[in-house]
Design an enzyme around this catalytic site. Structure first.
Site, mmCIF file in Angstrom:
data_model
loop_
_atom_site.group_PDB
_atom_site.id
_atom_site.type_symbol
_atom_site.label_atom_id
_atom_site.label_comp_id
_atom_site.label_asym_id
_atom_site.label_seq_id
_atom_site.Cartn_x
_atom_site.Cartn_y
_atom_site.Cartn_z
ATOM 1 N N ARG A 204 -6.048 2.599 -2.934
ATOM 2 C CA ARG A 204 -6.661 3.823 -2.422
ATOM 3 C C ARG A 204 -6.010 5.057 -3.050
ATOM 4 O O ARG A 204 -4.872 4.996 -3.503
ATOM 5 C CB ARG A 204 -6.518 3.890 -0.903
ATOM 6 C CG ARG A 204 -7.098 2.694 -0.149
ATOM 7 C CD ARG A 204 -6.751 2.789 1.320
ATOM 8 N NE ARG A 204 -7.353 1.726 2.122
ATOM 9 C CZ ARG A 204 -6.779 0.554 2.377
ATOM 10 N NH1 ARG A 204 -5.567 0.294 1.871
ATOM 11 N NH2 ARG A 204 -7.373 -0.349 3.115
ATOM 12 N N HIS A 310 -13.282 6.853 -4.495
ATOM 13 C CA HIS A 310 -13.147 5.614 -3.717
ATOM 14 C C HIS A 310 -14.026 4.503 -4.274
ATOM 15 O O HIS A 310 -13.771 3.323 -4.016
ATOM 16 C CB HIS A 310 -13.503 5.879 -2.247
ATOM 17 C CG HIS A 310 -13.024 4.813 -1.314
ATOM 18 N ND1 HIS A 310 -11.699 4.653 -0.973
ATOM 19 C CD2 HIS A 310 -13.695 3.833 -0.657
ATOM 20 C CE1 HIS A 310 -11.565 3.638 -0.139
ATOM 21 N NE2 HIS A 310 -12.767 3.114 0.067
ATOM 22 N N ARG A 313 -12.265 1.824 -6.162
ATOM 23 C CA ARG A 313 -11.741 0.720 -5.333
ATOM 24 C C ARG A 313 -12.823 -0.346 -5.156
ATOM 25 O O ARG A 313 -12.541 -1.541 -5.198
ATOM 26 C CB ARG A 313 -11.296 1.273 -3.983
ATOM 27 C CG ARG A 313 -10.841 0.234 -2.957
ATOM 28 C CD ARG A 313 -10.222 0.957 -1.769
ATOM 29 N NE ARG A 313 -10.099 0.125 -0.585
ATOM 30 C CZ ARG A 313 -9.124 -0.746 -0.357
ATOM 31 N NH1 ARG A 313 -8.179 -0.924 -1.263
ATOM 32 N NH2 ARG A 313 -9.074 -1.454 0.750
ATOM 33 N N HIS A 336 -6.260 -5.378 3.894
ATOM 34 C CA HIS A 336 -7.000 -5.498 5.148
ATOM 35 C C HIS A 336 -6.475 -6.670 5.973
ATOM 36 O O HIS A 336 -6.140 -7.721 5.439
ATOM 37 C CB HIS A 336 -8.488 -5.729 4.874
ATOM 38 C CG HIS A 336 -9.254 -4.480 4.554
ATOM 39 N ND1 HIS A 336 -9.615 -3.563 5.501
ATOM 40 C CD2 HIS A 336 -9.711 -3.985 3.372
ATOM 41 C CE1 HIS A 336 -10.276 -2.571 4.928
ATOM 42 N NE2 HIS A 336 -10.342 -2.797 3.635
ATOM 43 N N TYR A 345 -17.509 -8.356 -0.197
ATOM 44 C CA TYR A 345 -17.390 -8.462 -1.652
ATOM 45 C C TYR A 345 -17.722 -9.870 -2.130
ATOM 46 O O TYR A 345 -18.328 -10.039 -3.182
ATOM 47 C CB TYR A 345 -15.995 -8.047 -2.096
ATOM 48 C CG TYR A 345 -15.804 -6.562 -2.009
ATOM 49 C CD1 TYR A 345 -16.394 -5.722 -2.939
ATOM 50 C CD2 TYR A 345 -15.078 -6.000 -0.978
ATOM 51 C CE1 TYR A 345 -16.262 -4.346 -2.843
ATOM 52 C CE2 TYR A 345 -14.939 -4.626 -0.875
ATOM 53 C CZ TYR A 345 -15.532 -3.807 -1.809
ATOM 54 O OH TYR A 345 -15.407 -2.458 -1.711
#
Length: 377
Positions: A204, A310, A313, A336, A345
């Protein structure tokens, strides 16, 4: 009062109404007698209700039904009790102040119903408030009401509008590797590696802005994420630890970046072990607003549009998924603790699902060829 079995109740009383239903009555902690807020079809139901009401009083959970708690008072206290990170707290406080309290501030929390919530949500959308903002406000209202249920203030959460808690956001762009390099070529040289690391590690902006020299291991090709930079209106720049333990992690970067990262550390990073890896063009801390001034011209020069930082990412996570990363591996790289984002994803890379189907198809074809030989056809 004796009940139907001829025994006097130890706590409260039950009487039969002319309608045939039963009414329960009980003494509060102050000795004042109060009627139940509803009647019951059977005497047994009324007696069970009294047992539960007595337990509330004994355990200190009892709320005086005549002392209605205003939503605004409860919601403000609720927000203060949450262990939110600075940026999340500021964002949620803004949603509460701007979109929720104007509608429910003085409403007794027990009087807010599902139709009220539905009308409130529709009114926000009619005013032209963005769907994502309305979804966020609804999620906060629902969380507050969930806590009210846990606290025994209401029996049921009124936030029951189907689909109101899920945003239908457009899929963000995914940059190809050539596009990433084209963009990196257009930003000032001091930000080139920032773009490449964001795209190829999925870190990030706040994590990259807080990186120090000792977080980078060129030999092992890893970056240790130990802290993140947050930007708030109230507190300015805040350096904090990641909001979950999963955010503290070590992420490998491609060998192709070793030389460029080495050069960057020599030319642009602050000196010393604790020196910042990335700084602003004038030597201060890297800030989103300042970086935006070079980001937008670089997008135009690279022939790209509607790309947020972002989104790099997003590119990094998608590349990891196409490389065959497992759910657990994706969760680690992304920082996460929940599998939800990682599964998104993996779902994007449905080509792997076709590869599995193709493998099964090959087994079927081999089996058919074998059967043909056995049958002599």
């Amino acid at each position: 009062m004796p009940n139907a079995r001829g025994k006097r109740r130890r706590f409260g009383s039950v009487r039969r109404l002319p309608s045939g239903r039963f009414q329960a009555r009980y003494p509060g902690p102050d000795g004042q007698l109060r009627n139940a807020d509803k009647t019951f079809p059977t005497q047994r139901d009324a007696e069970v209700w009294l047992v539960r009401k007595e337990a509330e009083i004994v355990e200190g959970r009892w709320q005086d039904p005549h002392e209605e708690i205003a939503f605004g008072e409860y919601a403000t206290a609720w927000l203060k009790e949450r262990g939110y990170a600075a940026t999340t707290r500021e964002r949620n406080e803004s949603a509460l102040r701007l979109h929720i309290l104007p509608a429910f501030d003085r409403s007794p929390i027990s009087k807010i119903t599902t139709p009220h919530v539905r009308q409130w949500r529709a009114a926000l959308l009619d005013k032209g408030i963005g769907e994502t903002t309305v979804v966020k406000a609804y999620q906060i209202l629902r969380a507050i009401m969930n806590t009210a249920v846990d606290d025994g203030l209401i029996q049921r959460n009124p936030c029951r509008v189907k689909g109101a808690g899920a945003a239908k956001t457009a899929e963000r762009p995914y940059l190809t590797v050539p596009e990433v390099y084209r963009l990196a070529d257009k930003v000032p040289a001091c930000f080139r590696v920032l773009v490449l690391l964001a795209a190829f590690t999925g870190l990030r902006f706040g994590e990259l802005a807080a990186l120090q020299r000792h977080d980078v291991d060129l030999e092992r090709r890893t970056i240790s994420v130990r802290r993140a930079q947050a930007e708030t209106r109230a507190e300015g720049l805040v350096i904090k630890t990641p909001k979950s333990n999963a955010g503290i992690r070590s992420v490998a970067f491609p060998a192709s970046l070793v030389e460029e990262l080495t050069t960057h550390l020599d030319l642009y990073a602050e000196p010393g072990r604790n020196g910042l890896v990335f700084v602003g063009q004038r030597g201060g801390r890297l800030r989103r607003n300042n970086f935006r001034r070079v980001w937008l011209p670089a997008l135009r020069a690279a022939g790209l549009s509607d790309v947020h930082f972002h989104d790099l990412r997003h590119t990094g996570n998608t590349l990891a998924a196409t490389g065959g990363a497992t759910t657990r591996e994706l969760m680690h790289r992304m920082g996460h603790s929940s599998v939800r984002a990682a599964l998104i994803y993996q779902h994007l890379v449905n080509g792997r699902d076709h590869a599995i189907a193709d493998h099964v198809d090959e087994q079927i074809r081999q089996a058919k060829r074998g059967r043909g030989k056995l049958s002599g056809t």
